[in-house]
Design an enzyme around this catalytic site. Sequence first.
Site, PDB file in Angstrom:
ATOM      1  N   GLU A  55       5.370  -8.558  16.822  1.00 50.51           N
ATOM      2  CA  GLU A  55       6.544  -7.770  16.483  1.00 50.51           C
ATOM      3  C   GLU A  55       6.403  -7.344  15.039  1.00 50.51           C
ATOM      4  O   GLU A  55       7.068  -6.052  14.766  1.00 50.51           O
ATOM      5  CB  GLU A  55       7.762  -8.495  16.974  1.00 50.51           C
ATOM      6  CG  GLU A  55       7.782  -8.616  18.407  1.00 50.51           C
ATOM      7  CD  GLU A  55       7.129  -9.656  18.839  1.00 50.51           C
ATOM      8  OE1 GLU A  55       6.441 -10.282  18.369  1.00 50.51           O
ATOM      9  OE2 GLU A  55       7.312  -9.849  20.123  1.00 50.51           O
ATOM     10  N   MET A 480      -4.811 -10.545  -6.583  1.00 55.35           N
ATOM     11  CA  MET A 480      -3.799 -10.616  -7.705  1.00 55.35           C
ATOM     12  C   MET A 480      -3.560 -11.863  -8.042  1.00 55.35           C
ATOM     13  O   MET A 480      -2.947 -11.948  -9.253  1.00 55.35           O
ATOM     14  CB  MET A 480      -2.787  -9.840  -7.061  1.00 55.35           C
ATOM     15  CG  MET A 480      -1.564  -9.408  -7.947  1.00 55.35           C
ATOM     16  SD  MET A 480      -2.065  -8.406  -9.258  1.00 55.35           S
ATOM     17  CE  MET A 480      -2.037  -6.645  -8.631  1.00 55.35           C
TER      18      MET A 480
HETATM   19  C1  LIG Z   1       3.506 -12.040   2.869  1.00 54.25           C
HETATM   20  C2  LIG Z   1       2.761 -12.306   1.379  1.00 54.25           C
HETATM   21  N1  LIG Z   1       2.629 -13.355   1.094  1.00 54.25           N
HETATM   22  C3  LIG Z   1       2.093 -13.746  -0.142  1.00 54.25           C
HETATM   23  C4  LIG Z   1       2.098 -13.034  -1.199  1.00 54.25           C
HETATM   24  C5  LIG Z   1       1.813 -13.139  -2.615  1.00 54.25           C
HETATM   25  N2  LIG Z   1       0.639 -12.239  -2.773  1.00 54.25           N
HETATM   26  C6  LIG Z   1       0.575 -11.122  -3.371  1.00 54.25           C
HETATM   27  S1  LIG Z   1      -0.772 -10.451  -4.072  1.00 54.25           S
HETATM   28  C7  LIG Z   1      -1.792 -11.695  -2.979  1.00 54.25           C
HETATM   29  C8  LIG Z   1      -2.987 -11.679  -3.004  1.00 54.25           C
HETATM   30  C9  LIG Z   1      -3.659 -10.748  -2.065  1.00 54.25           C
HETATM   31  O1  LIG Z   1      -4.963 -10.921  -1.784  1.00 54.25           O
HETATM   32  P1  LIG Z   1      -5.903  -9.772  -0.990  1.00 54.25           P
HETATM   33  O2  LIG Z   1      -5.178  -9.435   0.094  1.00 54.25           O
HETATM   34  O3  LIG Z   1      -6.987 -10.307  -0.954  1.00 54.25           O
HETATM   35  O4  LIG Z   1      -5.889  -8.518  -2.078  1.00 54.25           O
HETATM   36  P2  LIG Z   1      -6.371  -8.489  -3.350  1.00 54.25           P
HETATM   37  O5  LIG Z   1      -5.260  -8.746  -4.328  1.00 54.25           O
HETATM   38  O6  LIG Z   1      -7.595  -9.430  -3.627  1.00 54.25           O
HETATM   39  O7  LIG Z   1      -6.774  -7.183  -3.718  1.00 54.25           O
HETATM   40  C10 LIG Z   1      -1.011 -12.811  -2.700  1.00 54.25           C
HETATM   41  C11 LIG Z   1      -1.091 -14.021  -1.944  1.00 54.25           C
HETATM   42  C12 LIG Z   1       2.623 -11.378  -0.820  1.00 54.25           C
HETATM   43  N3  LIG Z   1       2.800 -10.724  -1.616  1.00 54.25           N
HETATM   44  N4  LIG Z   1       2.982 -11.510   0.686  1.00 54.25           N
END
Ligand SMILES: Cc1ncc(C[n+]2csc(CCOP(=O)(O)OP(=O)(O)O)c2C)c(N)n1
Lengths: 566, 175
Positions: A55, A480
């Site tokens: 959902e 990030m």
């Molecule tokens: C639902 C959710 N959980 C945790 C976060 C915290 N968060 C922000 S960016 C990130 C890393 C994202 O990793 P990835 O999808 O591999 O993207 P990248 O930054 O490596 O491009 C996290 C864990 C979030 N924004 N949303």
Amino acid sequence: MDNKESVSGSVSLMKSLMEEGTDTVFGYPGGQIIPVFDALFDYRQKLKHILVRHEQGAVHAAQGYSRASGKTGVVLVTSGPGATNTVTGIADAMIDSTPIVVITGQVVSPLLGTDAFQEVDIVGISQPVTKWSYQVRRADEIAWAVAQAFYIASSGRPGPVLLDFTKDAQVAMTNHHYEKCTSIRSYLPVPKIDRNSVWQAAELINSAQKPLALVGQGVEIGRAEQELIEFLEKAQIPAAWTLLGASVMPFDHPLNKGMLGMHGNLAPNLKTNECDVLVAIGMRFDDRVIGDVNSYATQAKIIHFDIDPAEVGKNVDVDVPVLGDVKETLPAVAKLLRQADHDDWIESFNTVNGEEYDKVIVNEIYCQGEHIAMGEAVRIVSEKTDNSAIIVTDVGQNQMMAARYSKRRFPRSFISSGGLGTMGFGLPAAIGAKIARPDRTVCLFCGDGGIQMCIQELGTVMQSNVKIKIIVLNNRYLGMVRQWQEMFFNKRYSETPMLNPDFVKIADAYRIKGRKVTKREELEEAVAEMLEHNGAYLLVVDVEKKGMVLPMIPPGMDASNIIMEK
Amino acid sequence: MNTNTQTLYTVTVYSENHVGLLTQISNIFTRRFINIESLTVSASAMKGVHKFTITCYCDEKLIEKLVRQIEKKIDVLTAYCYVDDEIISREIALFKVTTETLMANNAIESMVNRYNAKIIEVNSLYTVIEKTGGKAEIQQLFGELEPFGILQFVRSGSVSITRSKYEHLSDVTMC
Ligand SMILES: Cc1ncc(C[n+]2csc(CCOP(=O)(O)OP(=O)(O)O)c2C)c(N)n1
Ligand SMILES: [Mg+2]
């Protein structure tokens, strides 16, 4: 026309949705909403239902649908867990002002409050994150409630509305009669324009030597892109955009000076603290844009165009608020503006942005390093789509890179979770966007982390044959967060390295064509193959593991603290 | 809570009589960590329109933001905020003391007269005193009664009326 006829509540709901011009519903069935799905079976030619896999995906898809088309997205789910699964998406739509109507099933009304099977107080749960939330307990109320819901969701500052239908309301008979809602006495969607503030705003802009406009999604929501251009051109005001305002202005407009905020461009961020008049248009001074409130644009007079009176002065003090719909307020002020010439000021943005290009950008988009850089992949996709695709992003480094290095030619071409920063948003939002705009190429950039938060929606891509192009920027990190750990936590990479599955094999299992690229030499050709393929495609690009999104203004700091290199 | 730099504001909210509005409004205060001092909800002079009277300690900037946030709720007709001298406010308080202390001397009775309070029930065990008045006045009476022993004490939230001639709402209900 006498459209009074006795029908079930569920049929009344179908008819009401069609009265509102709904043609697509994103949903997932369950016990307390079966009667509605049963009615839908008879309407399936006119009301296309997209069966999602979770959902949360339904809500993000409805958001993507709405953001790409401007129409109100519709979600249909069951009670209890079905309803609670929508909450993240609803909160996302609330903070990013996206009009959606979420319809949830509910237990029969005599069982309300008894902890019945799959009963949850979804009206209570959703109230803080909806514009309006209402429980319908009688079939006779359905037409009225749906009319209210669509009016509230789409008017003024848009947002999510939740309607909770008890099962008895779905099955009871009613004399269906639909009347569109055009006003509610306790709700003023668009404030009246105050002539005086229009005049004051024009005076201020006319007296400005160094005006700067900050453009947000409000312009897109108000469909005032053209009015904005005329306004800016007349007084020659350089403009910068927020993340959600990324596709308001064409990338190649000479007054478009780039992105604001933590990972925005150098010139607009530095010049916010140098301009004499700051003209905020349909943006809300988010903390990711302003950094340190106390040193933010203190030298400037601030004009704020917004439709929502609660935004004025919420985060920064404003000298002249111009309340109303930008479609009207922008031309009203523009009429009083004098032709101006700020050539030196405008040119100065290019010099500063040029510095950023040399120090940061060129190394990212024409990377010479051993591994592919994220920005490089984004640039190639943007170029090969003639900068005309709808760009959807997930959250993280991939999102910032997509915002910084893709270019947008047309409005409603950048769809991202801004205010909530919801990982998992991208894949379902891209599905919704493609369904709304089958005529356009939809490219999703997402991280290896984010794709796995709603990866089940590959099933929706398969079943509904949604021809989106998915680019997984795989750095094998929650990138990030890793970046913050590198910069602010002594390189202690606590729980950010990821062991990932073979995404191409996963795509294959869903009968989606996929390919993995690790070498720079293959990248262009692989992107071309992805775009040429008539169908969904998943391209995994293995990128530099420890890439950084730069520049960066550390949180809560002012723009002078901007970090340019690692 | 440090109330030194803060003023007591009275917020009045006029709304449709819909279920669930109370939590929506109180959430606006709790999100900003503002403690509601008192809250009363009742029908207003206009049919179908409810009136909330909320008091809280706050600063001027924040209270204005809160009021706009309240007004933003779909079912809220309008909201205003006032400082004390713009309104007339009353609370009602009930005090229960033992009848024995009342009878011991006439200190309590003269206090009741001095404060314009009323004795509303007396029996062999206890006596109930009712006092309607301003917050401070009630607090003062409480202070004076306390040494005699108060068995029970309860006070309402304040209800307020503006010093202007009409109920503010008249301009919105017509549309
Ligand atoms: C639902 C959710 N959980 C945790 C976060 C915290 N968060 C922000 S960016 C990130 C890393 C994202 O990793 P990835 O999808 O591999 O993207 P990248 O930054 O490596 O491009 C996290 C864990 C979030 N924004 N949303
Ligand atoms: Mg990653």
